[in-house]
Design an enzyme around this catalytic site. Structure first.
Site, PDB file in Angstrom:
ATOM      1  N   TYR A 189      11.377   5.589  -1.037  1.00 42.30           N
ATOM      2  CA  TYR A 189      11.125   4.358  -0.260  1.00 42.30           C
ATOM      3  C   TYR A 189      12.350   4.043   0.605  1.00 42.30           C
ATOM      4  CZ  TYR A 189       8.642  -0.070   0.480  1.00 42.30           C
ATOM      5  OH  TYR A 189       7.935  -1.107   1.028  1.00 42.30           O
ATOM      6  N   ASN A 244       0.547  -7.968  -1.159  1.00 41.07           N
ATOM      7  CA  ASN A 244      -0.677  -7.629  -0.408  1.00 41.07           C
ATOM      8  C   ASN A 244      -1.292  -8.789   0.380  1.00 41.07           C
ATOM      9  OD1 ASN A 244      -0.453  -4.978  -1.253  1.00 41.07           O
ATOM     10  ND2 ASN A 244      -1.745  -5.255  -3.029  1.00 41.07           N
ATOM     11  N   TRP A 261       6.060  -4.184   8.356  1.00 38.84           N
ATOM     12  CA  TRP A 261       6.602  -4.019   7.001  1.00 38.84           C
ATOM     13  C   TRP A 261       6.943  -5.415   6.487  1.00 38.84           C
ATOM     14  CZ3 TRP A 261      12.124  -1.947   5.595  1.00 38.84           C
ATOM     15  CH2 TRP A 261      12.170  -1.622   4.229  1.00 38.84           C
TER      16      TRP A 261
END
Length: 330
Positions: free
Chosen positions: A49, A122, A266
């Site tokens: 990541y 989310n 992002w």
């Protein structure tokens, strides 16, 4: 749940007993109630990541906890309050933690635990990609791939509450009818497979709704190129993930003759950019909590797993075609 090196999660993550650190004047002791396993958590453990916690690190970027005790200079929180992480890297896969006050956001205690535990990643991503790139009006349509993901499910529900139509793309699978039924129950207008994107029947969809002005991509590769073909001229595609690990391929004609825009998003960066903008963050969280209260936004399909069964949960979260999010109960 701690990892001291990067690697495959089931191999490097270990359950350890640690002393709870001393409470500082600006700190808060939090009892974590529930914390999900997200793709970004897995990628951080694997070391792939863009943002990595210093090792050794506690896993988990998301979750909900209850405040047990506060330091004497803490003003915004009190024992009994529910809190979620204000940013990534908090390390939520633990039973208790001591955190600086500014690393926590208070959430209403009347929203369900699973909704609060899955709120900060989310639904916030879904909210921002719907709000920040195109000025959508009721009746407008959007198209998205990986519609059964956590973000996809939140997009369907927020779009429905806002009056937007959704075309939802999923991969073909053995239990497709069941998945279609579940997404339609959430408020999806159309659910199609990636193969159907190429077929002439797609034209039938656009007899009843306009072509989308916004496409949301978290897959990449062929899926993206096919989705792009259905976008209106001057429409925008926002990429917020790359599950296929393939580049976004765009025909030159889409740029020249249809002037499509390609953007990236992002959530972690958005939080950094708005770190001092408490009003934007509060307005977003308030809007999402209102939708939850009205029953217009629910937690994604979840499998609740006791902390000691973490290995099974990590393995389950990495299987293909899983539509259920693993949630560690602490």
């Amino acid at each position: 749940l701690i990892y001291e090196r990067h690697g495959e999660p089931a191999a490097v993550v270990q359950l350890k007993d640690l002393e709870v650190p001393k409470l500082g004047d600006c700190d808060v002791i939090v009892k974590i109630l529930a914390a999900p396993i997200n793709p970004a958590d897995i990628n951080m453990i694997q070391g792939t990541y863009p943002l990595l916690s210093p090792l050794p690190a506690v896993g988990g970027n998301e979750g909900v906890g209850e405040v047990l005790e506060v330091g004497r200079h803490v003003t915004a929180l009190k024992p009994g309050d529910r809190v979620i992480p204000a940013d990534t890297g908090l390390g939520t896969w633990r039973t208790q933690g001591v955190f600086p006050e500014e690393m926590l956001l208070k959430v209403p205690s009347d929203i369900p635990v699973l909704c609060a535990a899955t709120l900060s990643v989310n639904p916030c991503t879904a909210f921002r990609v719907l709000a920040d790139f195109e000025s959508l009006a009721p009746g407008d349509s959007i198209i998205q791939n990986a519609a059964n993901s956590g973000v996809g499910q939140a997009v369907i529900q927020i779009a429905r509450a806002s009056g937007f139509k959704t075309i939802n793309v999923v991969r073909d699978r053995p239990d497709l009818p069941k998945l279609v039924e579940r997404l339609m129950a959430l408020g999806a207008d159309h659910v199609v497979t990636e193969e159907m994107l190429r077929k002439p029947e797609m034209k039938d969809i656009f007899k009843s709704i306009p072509r989308p002005r916004l496409a949301l991509n978290c897959v990449g590769g062929k899926s993206t190129t096919e989705m792009l073909r259905h976008l209106q001229p001057k429409g925008t595609m926002v990429t917020y993930g790359g599950m296929a690990k393939q580049p976004v391929m765009v025909p030159v004609s889409a740029f020249i003759f249809r002037d499509v825009r390609l953007r990236g998003f992002w959530m972690t960066q958005w939080r950094k950019d708005h770190a001092q903008d408490k009003e934007s963050v509060a307005a977003m969280m308030d809007s999402l909590c209102q939708l939850i209260r009205k029953g217009q936004l629910t937690a994604p399909a979840c499998t609740e797993v006791p902390l000691q069964d973490y290995k099974a949960a990590l393995e389950a979260s990495m299987k293909p075609f899983v539509s259920s999010k693993q949630i560690l109960l602490l």
